[in-house]
Design a protein around this motif. Structure first.
Motif, PDB file in Angstrom:
ATOM      1  N   SER A  99      47.546  48.223  37.111  1.00  0.00           N
ATOM      2  CA  SER A  99      48.321  48.503  38.586  1.00  0.00           C
ATOM      3  C   SER A  99      47.798  48.396  39.932  1.00  0.00           C
ATOM      4  N   LEU A 100      49.049  48.471  40.242  1.00  0.00           N
ATOM      5  CA  LEU A 100      49.082  47.851  42.113  1.00  0.00           C
ATOM      6  C   LEU A 100      49.468  49.588  42.236  1.00  0.00           C
ATOM      7  N   ILE A 101      48.185  49.574  43.160  1.00  0.00           N
ATOM      8  CA  ILE A 101      47.525  50.253  43.830  1.00  0.00           C
ATOM      9  C   ILE A 101      47.706  50.237  45.476  1.00  0.00           C
ATOM     10  N   ASN A 102      48.409  51.336  46.359  1.00  0.00           N
ATOM     11  CA  ASN A 102      48.791  50.976  47.297  1.00  0.00           C
ATOM     12  C   ASN A 102      47.102  51.700  48.424  1.00  0.00           C
ATOM     13  N   ILE A 103      46.593  50.998  49.360  1.00  0.00           N
ATOM     14  CA  ILE A 103      45.301  51.919  50.278  1.00  0.00           C
ATOM     15  C   ILE A 103      45.729  52.482  51.198  1.00  0.00           C
TER      16      ILE A 103
ATOM     17  N   PRO B 202      56.198  45.399  45.775  1.00  0.00           N
ATOM     18  CA  PRO B 202      57.267  46.387  46.208  1.00  0.00           C
ATOM     19  C   PRO B 202      57.985  46.115  47.837  1.00  0.00           C
ATOM     20  N   LEU B 203      57.514  44.799  48.220  1.00  0.00           N
ATOM     21  CA  LEU B 203      58.088  44.474  49.707  1.00  0.00           C
ATOM     22  C   LEU B 203      56.915  43.207  50.238  1.00  0.00           C
ATOM     23  N   ASN B 204      58.149  42.651  51.223  1.00  0.00           N
ATOM     24  CA  ASN B 204      57.788  40.985  51.439  1.00  0.00           C
ATOM     25  C   ASN B 204      56.294  41.148  51.876  1.00  0.00           C
TER      26      ASN B 204
ATOM     27  N   PRO C  72      37.072  36.882  42.303  1.00  0.00           N
ATOM     28  CA  PRO C  72      36.798  36.951  41.138  1.00  0.00           C
ATOM     29  C   PRO C  72      37.332  37.715  40.351  1.00  0.00           C
ATOM     30  N   GLU C  73      37.780  39.130  40.857  1.00  0.00           N
ATOM     31  CA  GLU C  73      38.282  39.660  39.653  1.00  0.00           C
ATOM     32  C   GLU C  73      39.315  41.204  39.884  1.00  0.00           C
ATOM     33  N   HIS C  74      39.399  41.155  41.419  1.00  0.00           N
ATOM     34  CA  HIS C  74      40.941  41.345  41.770  1.00  0.00           C
ATOM     35  C   HIS C  74      41.481  40.770  43.340  1.00  0.00           C
ATOM     36  N   SER C  75      42.579  41.563  43.079  1.00  0.00           N
ATOM     37  CA  SER C  75      43.095  40.629  44.482  1.00  0.00           C
ATOM     38  C   SER C  75      44.128  41.929  45.313  1.00  0.00           C
ATOM     39  N   LEU C  76      44.674  40.767  46.359  1.00  0.00           N
ATOM     40  CA  LEU C  76      44.773  42.239  47.515  1.00  0.00           C
ATOM     41  C   LEU C  76      46.155  40.825  48.408  1.00  0.00           C
ATOM     42  N   ALA C  77      47.510  42.145  48.760  1.00  0.00           N
ATOM     43  CA  ALA C  77      47.728  41.589  49.596  1.00  0.00           C
ATOM     44  C   ALA C  77      48.271  42.684  50.790  1.00  0.00           C
TER      45      ALA C  77
ATOM     46  N   VAL D 194      48.539  47.740  52.446  1.00  0.00           N
ATOM     47  CA  VAL D 194      47.584  46.767  52.251  1.00  0.00           C
ATOM     48  C   VAL D 194      47.930  47.382  50.116  1.00  0.00           C
ATOM     49  N   TRP D 195      48.187  46.264  49.363  1.00  0.00           N
ATOM     50  CA  TRP D 195      47.558  46.716  48.515  1.00  0.00           C
ATOM     51  C   TRP D 195      47.108  46.088  47.923  1.00  0.00           C
TER      52      TRP D 195
END
Length: 330
Positions: free
Chosen positions: A146-150, A110-112, A120-125, A132-133
């Motif tokens: 689904s993509l979730i915001n923390i 949703p953003l830059n 191994p089984e999850h990703s973060l941005a 943080v996503w």
């Protein structure tokens, strides 16, 4: 005084690791180990990839790349515009892409983005706004794409992914952790699952490396201090023991650390004078020793003019370093 002439070298540790002596000619800037492939960012911000079955080649269509995360079957690539691309085989826990049929596909975030991480089984941005996503396997075992915001996190500049846990570093040097915690890898003083980001009792954190079940950090400046916690089955905490620690303990005897690298049961640290230290798991000769015994305290494993970058994944480790021009490394 006459300046020393130096040259770059790229070394892979581990008996099963592919060795390509000409890698140093590719003008590499950052290296990324992987269970199947090795990757690197060059000084002109393109990406090279190689493995035991493939000679080095450039990933076409990728330019201005500033960060790579090299997971088991895919990689995430972040460019200077804040766009994230997936290269390789998509997994159930990958964020849905704009072009799923393509080998390289842009992720629909949703953003830059300013920082990425993959376990191994999850990703973060981490977004440019400090948010943080998260996407991938939840800590309760659910495979939710689904993509979730923390929502509990803000002003975050970097994210890190361990085996089944996550870390986030704020602009002010505060470190937060959440996720699985059976080895105390969250550094919160207990071994219970934590579902919301919680601040670790450390300030002025400058560098973080998340292994499968343990964490290393560099804190402060002049003097820099190195802290470590979590799983310790192979002695990777370096405290002459094999019991886990749920609170940070200081790594003694290593002065002026500049780089750290926590992997699967093994730890590395490089210092200002080019010394490379290692301790922990050694079943694949990760520590460049005469035997395959694990070590539960830090020992010097190599000396360079300067260590430029370190990366580990699984049982493989990559070192990008400078040596004096008349030295030979293999």
């Amino acid at each position: 005084p006459k300046l020393k002439q130096v040259k770059p070298v790229v070394l892979s540790l581990g008996d099963d690791s592919p060795h390509f002596p000409d890698l140093a000619t590719l003008n590499l800037e950052k290296v990324y180990a992987g269970n199947l492939d090795f990757m690197a960012i060059t000084v002109d911000k393109t990406v090279q990839c190689w493995s035991s079955e493939r000679d080095p080649f450039q990933i076409e269509g990728m330019s201005h790349i500033v960060q790579v995360t090299n997971s088991d079957r895919h990689a995430l690539l972040l460019n200077s515009s804040g766009e994230v691309y997936l290269w390789g085989e998509p997994q159930d826990y990958d964020c849905p892409s704009k072009s799923p049929e393509e080998v390289i596909s842009q992720l629909d975030l949703p953003l830059n983005i300013r920082s990425i991480a993959s376990g191994p089984e999850h990703s973060l941005a981490a977004g440019v706004d400090g948010s943080v996503w998260y996407w991938g396997k939840r800590y309760n075992g659910d495979q939710d794409q689904s993509l979730i915001n923390i929502p509990q996190l803000e002003n975050i500049k970097q994210v890190f992914a361990g085996g089944q846990f996550s870390l986030a570093l704020s602009e002010s040097g505060e470190l937060y952790s959440w996720g699985k915690n059976s080895c105390g890898q969250l550094g919160l003083g207990h071994f219970q699952l934590v579902t919301a980001p919680t601040k670790i009792n450390l300030k002025e954190v400058r560098q973080v490396s998340a292994g499968f079940s343990h964490v290393m950090v560099i804190q402060g400046t002049e003097p820099e201090r190195m802290w470590i916690w979590g799983g310790n089955k192979h002695g990777q905490l370096g405290n002459k023991a094999i019991t886990p620690k749920a609170t940070p303990i200081q790594v003694e005897g290593i002065n002026h650390p500049t780089l750290i690298c926590a992997a699967s049961g093994v730890s590395y640290a490089a210092t200002k004078d080019g010394t490379l230290w290692g301790w922990g798991r050694n079943d694949n000769n990760q520590l460049m020793s005469d035997n395959l015994k694990s070590r539960n305290c830090p020992e010097v494993i190599a000396q360079f003019h300067r260590v430029v970058d370190l990366s580990s994944r699984g049982r493989d480790t990559l070192i990008l370093a400078e040596v004096e021009a008349d030295e030979e490394y293999s």
